[in-house]
Design a protein around this motif. Structure first.
Motif, short mmCIF file in Angstrom:
data_model
loop_
_atom_site.label_atom_id
_atom_site.label_comp_id
_atom_site.label_asym_id
_atom_site.label_seq_id
_atom_site.Cartn_x
_atom_site.Cartn_y
_atom_site.Cartn_z
N GLU A 32 1.11 -1.21 0.33
CA GLU A 32 0.02 0.19 -0.30
C GLU A 32 1.18 1.31 0.27
O GLU A 32 0.43 2.61 -1.14
CB GLU A 32 -1.01 0.44 1.31
N LEU A 33 2.12 1.37 0.40
CA LEU A 33 2.80 2.12 0.76
C LEU A 33 3.59 3.37 -0.12
O LEU A 33 3.53 3.80 -0.90
CB LEU A 33 3.78 2.20 1.68
N GLU A 34 3.99 1.12 -1.16
CA GLU A 34 4.28 1.61 -2.42
C GLU A 34 3.38 2.08 -3.56
O GLU A 34 3.89 3.26 -3.87
CB GLU A 34 4.77 -0.17 -3.41
N HIS A 35 2.11 2.21 -3.74
CA HIS A 35 1.35 2.01 -4.82
C HIS A 35 1.00 4.25 -4.00
O HIS A 35 0.93 5.32 -4.85
CB HIS A 35 -0.44 2.01 -4.46
N THR A 36 1.17 4.45 -2.27
CA THR A 36 1.26 5.86 -1.94
C THR A 36 2.20 6.42 -2.87
O THR A 36 2.16 7.85 -3.53
CB THR A 36 1.05 5.97 -0.84
N LEU A 37 3.46 5.80 -2.36
CA LEU A 37 4.45 6.44 -3.02
C LEU A 37 4.60 6.82 -4.29
O LEU A 37 4.89 8.26 -5.24
CB LEU A 37 5.57 5.90 -2.49
N ALA A 38 3.74 5.72 -5.57
CA ALA A 38 4.54 6.39 -7.01
C ALA A 38 2.80 6.30 -7.62
O ALA A 38 2.47 6.92 -8.70
CB ALA A 38 4.46 5.17 -7.05
N ASP A 39 2.34 6.96 -6.64
CA ASP A 39 0.49 7.74 -7.53
C ASP A 39 1.78 9.22 -8.35
O ASP A 39 1.94 10.37 -7.81
CB ASP A 39 -0.01 8.64 -5.92
N GLY A 40 0.90 8.74 -9.80
CA GLY A 40 1.25 10.01 -10.18
C GLY A 40 2.26 10.07 -11.16
O GLY A 40 2.92 10.78 -11.91
N ASN A 41 2.77 8.80 -10.32
CA ASN A 41 4.72 8.95 -11.20
C ASN A 41 4.87 7.21 -11.35
O ASN A 41 5.40 6.26 -10.95
CB ASN A 41 5.84 9.51 -10.06
N PRO A 42 4.25 7.04 -12.87
CA PRO A 42 4.28 5.72 -12.96
C PRO A 42 5.52 5.42 -13.44
O PRO A 42 5.86 3.81 -12.93
CB PRO A 42 3.82 5.88 -14.98
N GLU A 43 6.92 5.80 -13.32
CA GLU A 43 7.89 5.50 -13.47
C GLU A 43 8.89 5.31 -12.13
O GLU A 43 9.18 4.26 -11.98
CB GLU A 43 9.05 6.62 -13.92
N LEU A 44 8.18 5.51 -11.57
CA LEU A 44 8.35 5.22 -9.76
C LEU A 44 8.08 4.08 -9.87
O LEU A 44 8.48 2.95 -8.96
CB LEU A 44 8.30 5.86 -8.65
N ALA A 45 6.49 3.59 -10.06
CA ALA A 45 5.97 2.71 -9.91
C ALA A 45 6.59 1.26 -10.29
O ALA A 45 6.82 0.48 -10.07
CB ALA A 45 4.60 2.63 -10.44
N ARG A 46 7.45 1.26 -11.78
CA ARG A 46 8.37 0.38 -12.33
C ARG A 46 8.91 0.21 -11.11
O ARG A 46 9.18 -1.20 -11.15
CB ARG A 46 8.48 0.91 -13.45
N VAL A 47 9.90 1.10 -10.99
CA VAL A 47 10.75 0.91 -10.10
C VAL A 47 10.55 0.52 -9.00
O VAL A 47 11.20 -0.77 -8.29
CB VAL A 47 11.80 2.14 -9.87
N LEU A 48 9.58 0.74 -8.26
CA LEU A 48 8.94 -0.14 -7.01
C LEU A 48 8.92 -1.18 -6.52
O LEU A 48 9.07 -2.01 -5.95
CB LEU A 48 8.61 0.49 -6.12
N GLU A 49 8.21 -1.92 -8.08
CA GLU A 49 8.00 -3.70 -8.46
C GLU A 49 9.78 -4.21 -8.28
O GLU A 49 8.77 -5.44 -8.15
CB GLU A 49 7.83 -2.80 -9.58
N ARG A 50 10.70 -3.33 -8.65
CA ARG A 50 11.84 -4.20 -8.21
C ARG A 50 12.80 -4.35 -7.33
O ARG A 50 13.69 -4.74 -7.16
CB ARG A 50 12.71 -4.25 -9.56
N CYS A 51 12.37 -3.02 -6.32
CA CYS A 51 12.94 -3.04 -5.34
C CYS A 51 12.93 -3.99 -4.05
O CYS A 51 11.84 -4.78 -3.84
CB CYS A 51 12.55 -1.19 -4.48
N SER A 52 14.02 -3.89 -3.35
CA SER A 52 13.99 -4.08 -1.82
C SER A 52 13.89 -3.16 -0.41
O SER A 52 13.91 -2.07 -1.32
CB SER A 52 14.85 -5.69 -1.16
#
Length: 82
Positions: A32-52
Motif C-alpha cells: 500500500e505504501l508503494e502505491h502511495t509513493l508512486a501515485d501519479g509517477n508511473p516511472e517510480l511505480a515501475r522501479v518500486l516493483e523491483r525494489c527491496s
C-alpha cells in the motif's frame, strides 16, 4: 505514523528526491505504501516493483506485511552486479 522514506540509485532518480516524509496509518502494508509513493509517477511505480526494502535497517520483502512500527524505510533498487 510518520515514515521517512529514503530513495537510493534508480529509485532516487525516479522519485526526484533523496527522501520524503509521509504520514500513513499504522495499519499500512508495504504494498500500500508503494502505491502511495508512486501515485501519479508511473516511472517510480515501475522501479518500486523491483525494489527491496529496509525497515529500520531490517530487510522487508513481504508486500502484504504491515510496516508499523517503523521510522525509516530505505528503498533499494537492484544494483549492478547483484
Amino acid at each position: 505514523m510518520q515514515v521517512t522514506v529514503r530513495f537510493f540509485a534508480a529509485a532516487r532518480a525516479a522519485a526526484g528526491v533523496d527522501e520524503t516524509v509521509v504520514d500513513v496509518a499504522d495499519s499500512i502494508t508495504l504494498g500500500e505504501l508503494e502505491h502511495t509513493l508512486a501515485d501519479g509517477n508511473p516511472e517510480l511505480a515501475r522501479v518500486l516493483e523491483r525494489c527491496s526494502y529496509l525497515r529500520d535497517e531490517t530487510a522487508l520483502c513481504d508486500r502484504t506485511r504491515r510496516l508499523a512500527p517503523v521510522r525509516v524505510l530505505d528503498v533499494l533498487p537492484p544494483f549492478a552486479g547483484g
